[in-house]
Write a protein that holds these residues in place. Structure first.
Motif, short mmCIF file in Angstrom:
data_model
loop_
_atom_site.label_atom_id
_atom_site.label_comp_id
_atom_site.label_asym_id
_atom_site.label_seq_id
_atom_site.Cartn_x
_atom_site.Cartn_y
_atom_site.Cartn_z
N ALA A 19 1.74 2.40 -20.71
CA ALA A 19 2.81 2.31 -19.71
C ALA A 19 3.91 1.39 -20.20
CB ALA A 19 2.26 1.80 -18.38
N THR A 20 5.07 1.54 -19.61
CA THR A 20 6.19 0.67 -19.94
C THR A 20 5.94 -0.73 -19.38
OG1 THR A 20 7.65 2.57 -19.82
CG2 THR A 20 8.68 0.39 -19.75
N ALA A 21 6.27 -1.74 -20.18
CA ALA A 21 6.02 -3.13 -19.76
C ALA A 21 6.75 -3.43 -18.46
CB ALA A 21 6.48 -4.09 -20.85
N GLY A 22 6.00 -3.95 -17.49
CA GLY A 22 6.60 -4.41 -16.24
C GLY A 22 7.15 -3.33 -15.36
N ALA A 23 6.81 -2.05 -15.61
CA ALA A 23 7.37 -0.96 -14.83
C ALA A 23 6.92 -1.04 -13.38
CB ALA A 23 6.96 0.39 -15.44
N ILE A 24 7.88 -0.97 -12.46
CA ILE A 24 7.57 -0.91 -11.03
C ILE A 24 7.45 0.56 -10.64
CG2 ILE A 24 8.35 -1.51 -8.71
CD1 ILE A 24 7.62 -3.92 -10.39
N PRO A 25 6.45 0.94 -9.87
CA PRO A 25 6.33 2.35 -9.47
C PRO A 25 7.56 2.82 -8.71
CG PRO A 25 4.31 1.12 -8.96
CD PRO A 25 5.34 0.11 -9.36
N GLU A 26 7.74 4.11 -8.71
CA GLU A 26 8.82 4.70 -7.92
C GLU A 26 8.47 4.61 -6.43
OE1 GLU A 26 10.74 8.29 -10.34
OE2 GLU A 26 8.61 8.59 -9.93
N PRO A 27 9.47 4.67 -5.55
CA PRO A 27 9.18 4.69 -4.11
C PRO A 27 8.20 5.80 -3.78
CG PRO A 27 11.53 4.40 -4.49
CD PRO A 27 10.92 4.69 -5.84
N CYS A 28 7.27 5.53 -2.87
CA CYS A 28 6.24 6.52 -2.57
C CYS A 28 5.48 6.14 -1.31
CB CYS A 28 5.25 6.63 -3.73
SG CYS A 28 4.36 5.10 -4.08
N VAL A 29 4.68 7.09 -0.82
CA VAL A 29 3.75 6.86 0.28
C VAL A 29 2.34 6.90 -0.28
CG1 VAL A 29 2.91 7.62 2.52
CG2 VAL A 29 5.31 7.97 1.92
N PHE A 30 1.56 5.88 0.03
CA PHE A 30 0.15 5.81 -0.37
C PHE A 30 -0.67 6.21 0.86
CE2 PHE A 30 -3.95 4.05 -1.14
CZ PHE A 30 -4.10 3.83 -2.51
N VAL A 31 -1.29 7.38 0.81
CA VAL A 31 -2.08 7.89 1.94
C VAL A 31 -3.55 7.59 1.67
CG1 VAL A 31 -2.67 9.88 3.35
CG2 VAL A 31 -0.38 9.70 2.33
N ARG A 122 4.46 13.57 9.68
CA ARG A 122 4.66 12.12 9.68
C ARG A 122 5.14 11.63 8.32
NH1 ARG A 122 7.10 8.32 11.10
NH2 ARG A 122 6.22 6.21 11.04
N LEU A 123 4.62 12.21 7.24
CA LEU A 123 5.06 11.80 5.90
C LEU A 123 6.54 12.13 5.68
CD1 LEU A 123 1.98 12.83 3.69
CD2 LEU A 123 2.53 10.59 4.66
N ARG A 130 11.98 5.32 5.21
CA ARG A 130 11.76 4.29 4.19
C ARG A 130 12.26 4.67 2.81
NH1 ARG A 130 9.36 0.10 5.99
NH2 ARG A 130 9.18 -0.67 3.86
N GLY A 131 12.80 5.86 2.67
CA GLY A 131 13.33 6.27 1.36
C GLY A 131 12.26 6.46 0.31
N THR A 132 11.12 7.06 0.71
CA THR A 132 10.01 7.24 -0.23
C THR A 132 10.12 8.52 -1.05
OG1 THR A 132 8.75 8.02 1.68
CG2 THR A 132 8.35 5.78 0.95
N ARG A 133 11.16 9.32 -0.83
CA ARG A 133 11.59 10.39 -1.72
C ARG A 133 10.59 11.53 -1.88
NH1 ARG A 133 13.86 6.79 -6.83
NH2 ARG A 133 15.14 5.33 -5.59
N GLY A 134 9.64 11.66 -0.99
CA GLY A 134 8.68 12.75 -1.10
C GLY A 134 7.57 12.52 -2.10
N ASN A 135 7.51 11.31 -2.68
CA ASN A 135 6.43 10.98 -3.62
C ASN A 135 5.19 10.56 -2.83
OD1 ASN A 135 8.13 11.40 -5.86
ND2 ASN A 135 8.90 9.30 -5.72
N ARG A 136 4.03 11.15 -3.13
CA ARG A 136 2.81 10.85 -2.39
C ARG A 136 1.64 10.62 -3.32
NH1 ARG A 136 4.66 15.02 1.50
NH2 ARG A 136 6.35 13.95 2.58
N LEU A 137 0.85 9.62 -3.01
CA LEU A 137 -0.43 9.39 -3.67
C LEU A 137 -1.52 9.45 -2.61
CD1 LEU A 137 -2.16 8.65 -6.13
CD2 LEU A 137 -1.68 6.25 -5.68
N PHE A 138 -2.40 10.44 -2.71
CA PHE A 138 -3.51 10.58 -1.77
C PHE A 138 -4.76 9.94 -2.39
CE2 PHE A 138 -0.82 14.33 -0.88
CZ PHE A 138 -0.54 14.08 0.46
N TYR A 139 -5.42 9.09 -1.62
CA TYR A 139 -6.62 8.41 -2.11
C TYR A 139 -7.81 8.85 -1.24
CZ TYR A 139 -9.36 4.76 -4.38
OH TYR A 139 -10.28 4.09 -5.14
#
Length: 514
Positions: A19-31, A122-123, A130-139
């Motif tokens: 991964a890139t050093a210090g990379a912050i994840p993109e805006p997203c929803v963690f479900v 809801r997503l 919140r400007g999460t741009r349609g990015n989703r991580l389902f856990y």
């Protein structure tokens, strides 16, 4: 072939592997499916809060709990705060206030298709808010029986496919199947709706600092890699020992046993990093390919090998932690005549130029003498023989001890002269402890794993072929042992069956811990 000389690596201070050093994840929803469950409360929620406090979550971030619990947003926030305080103690007030604004909850029955439609609605609202741009991580922090149904409903509700310019990922907790057939079936079910690049199979051992450090230790130090082969290494021991019993999970363990529970997953992950060839680079696919290629060279377990090179056991009543504890068959939820193994020793052999003739003794068990996970690399004795010196002082080989838990660290055991007259030798430790060496808190295993999942770096997650190859290797052992019962053959608080000690002794070797 040994690939070290041709590996193209870019060691960057502070960088994550792949991964890139210090990379912050993109805006997203963690479900988080199963947000009210034990794993979520003890591990996942504290890990996400720690990432938030370290400034590693994006500004556009939302955590949506999805569970049967009838909680509105404020009640979910209160529940999360209670979980965090139980795990971490008193929270920083300002940090909590900001974090709490990112929390939401959707009450849903995971077996109902209509509830996934409501989740999707809801997503979409959160994307706008919140400007999460349609990015989703389902856990999937749910019972394994729900993995398939949740995946199917996500796909049928249109939540598994990313739109243009955004992404969708899914993290699947272990156990990933109970045998080769079920693992293949689950993989096929996931692939109906998710690409392999979007599937992150969790094994929390890969988040442990010393497991991640195996790559750096081996390939970042010129001291070790030239010696990491059959010319210099006599054998390797991997010990995964627990002092606890089944702790109220008897009904689960009756369907599992230690090979399924620990060796096929956690221990094989450590083994693959320890013995693989150098990857071409540090990209996720290169690292994971090297791990699979190592397991492809593993010798199959024939009936003869299972009989002579594998040991199983089950704990009986004994002393653990200064207290009398029951045997496995007396644990709640366990059959009175259970034949499930609580201890296993597998002798792994690799038919490769690097490892031909070098046994890897892999053992894991419950109710053993100490809680420890460690690797011990036993080097061959040096060629020089001191005149007039015999016995262990003459023949002891060096040992590299890699402690994964507890007290992560390294110890290199070397031979040195005992002060005084005569040429008597004794082995001593040159040691390093992570906690002392860096003087800072070590992240819990789930912290780097969740962060890399959010970043889209799959290096610390398990690929489909790795899962299936691991099951292929252990299936002959499971089938052979399933034909008869394991008998109680070691007392709680011991180091396991006497046969495990004898197996090494007949080969002129001893366990590092016995």
């Amino acid at each position: 072939m040994l690939q070290t000389a041709t590996a193209r690596w870019d060691w960057e201070e502070g960088s994550s592997i792949g991964a890139t050093a210090g990379a912050i994840p993109e805006p997203c929803v963690f479900v988080l499916f199963g947000a009210s469950g034990d794993l979520a409360r003890r591990k996942l929620l504290p890990a996400l809060f720690q990432l938030f406090q370290r400034g590693l979550l994006p500004q556009g971030f939302a955590l949506v709990g999805a569970s049967l619990a009838k909680l509105d947003r404020e009640a979910f926030q209160a529940s999360v705060r209670e979980s965090l305080e139980q795990s971490m103690g008193e929270l920083d007030g300002l940090a909590w206030q900001v974090f709490a604004r990112q929390l939401d909850h959707v009450t849903m029955d995971l077996s109902r298709a209509d509830d996934y439609v409501r989740l999707g609605q809801r997503l979409s609202e959160i994307d706008r808010e919140r400007g999460t741009r349609g990015n989703r991580l389902f856990y999937l922090s749910v019972a394994p029986s729900l993995f398939g149904p949740v995946v199917d409903h996500l796909g049928e509700a249109g939540l598994a496919r990313a739109g243009r310019g955004n992404w969708v990922r899914i993290i699947v907790e272990k156990p990933f199947g109970t045998d080769l057939a079920s693992a293949r079936a689950l993989n096929a079910r996931l692939h109906r709706f998710f690409d392999e690049s979007s599937i992150y199979r969790m094994d929390h051992y890969l988040g442990k600092e010393m497991v991640q450090n195996l790559l750096v230790l081996r390939f970042g130090n010129g001291l070790f890699e030239p010696l990491w082969n059959r010319q210099h290494i006599d054998h390797v021991q991997i010990t995964n020992a627990e002092t606890l019993g089944v702790e109220g999970r008897g009904s689960y363990y009756e369907q599992s046993g230690v090979v399924r529970d620990m060796i096929q997953g956690h221990v094989f992950q450590v083994l693959s990093l320890l013995a693989m060839e150098a990857p071409e680079d540090l990209s996720p696919e290169a690292v994971r390919t090297s791990k699979v290629e190592l397991l492809q060279t593993a010798r199959a377990f024939s009936p003869e090998r299972i009989r002579t090179e594998c040991i199983r056991g089950q704990y009986s009543a004994g002393q653990s932690g200064g207290q009398l504890v029951p045997g496995y068959r007396q644990e709640p939820g366990v059959a009175a005549d259970s034949g499930v193994e609580t201890y296993a020793l597998l002798t792994m052999r690799f038919d490769s130029m690097r490892w031909a003739g070098v046994p890897f003794y892999v053992r894991s068990g419950k109710r053993l003498k100490e809680r420890v996970t460690e690797v011990v690399v036993h080097f061959k004795p040096g060629p020089f023989r001191f005149p007039g010196v015999s016995g262990p002082e003459q023949s002891a080989g060096n040992r590299l001890v890699i402690r994964i838990q507890p007290e992560e660290g390294l110890a290199l055991r070397i031979n040195t002269k005992v002060p005084g007259q005569g040429l008597r030798a004794r082995d001593v430790d040159m040691s390093f402890l992570y906690a002392q060496g860096f003087g800072e808190r070590l992240p819990e295993a789930y912290e780097p794993l969740l962060l890399e999942g959010l970043r889209g770096n799959s290096t610390l997650y398990t690929r489909r072929d790795m899962v299936e190859r691991s099951w292929e290797l252990v299936m002959p052992v499971l089938e052979a042992w399933g034909a008869s019962k394991a008998e109680p053959n070691y007392a709680a608080g011991s180091w396991g069956p006497a046969a495990a000690r004898s197996l090494l002794e007949t080969q002129g070797r001893t366990w590092n811990r016995e």
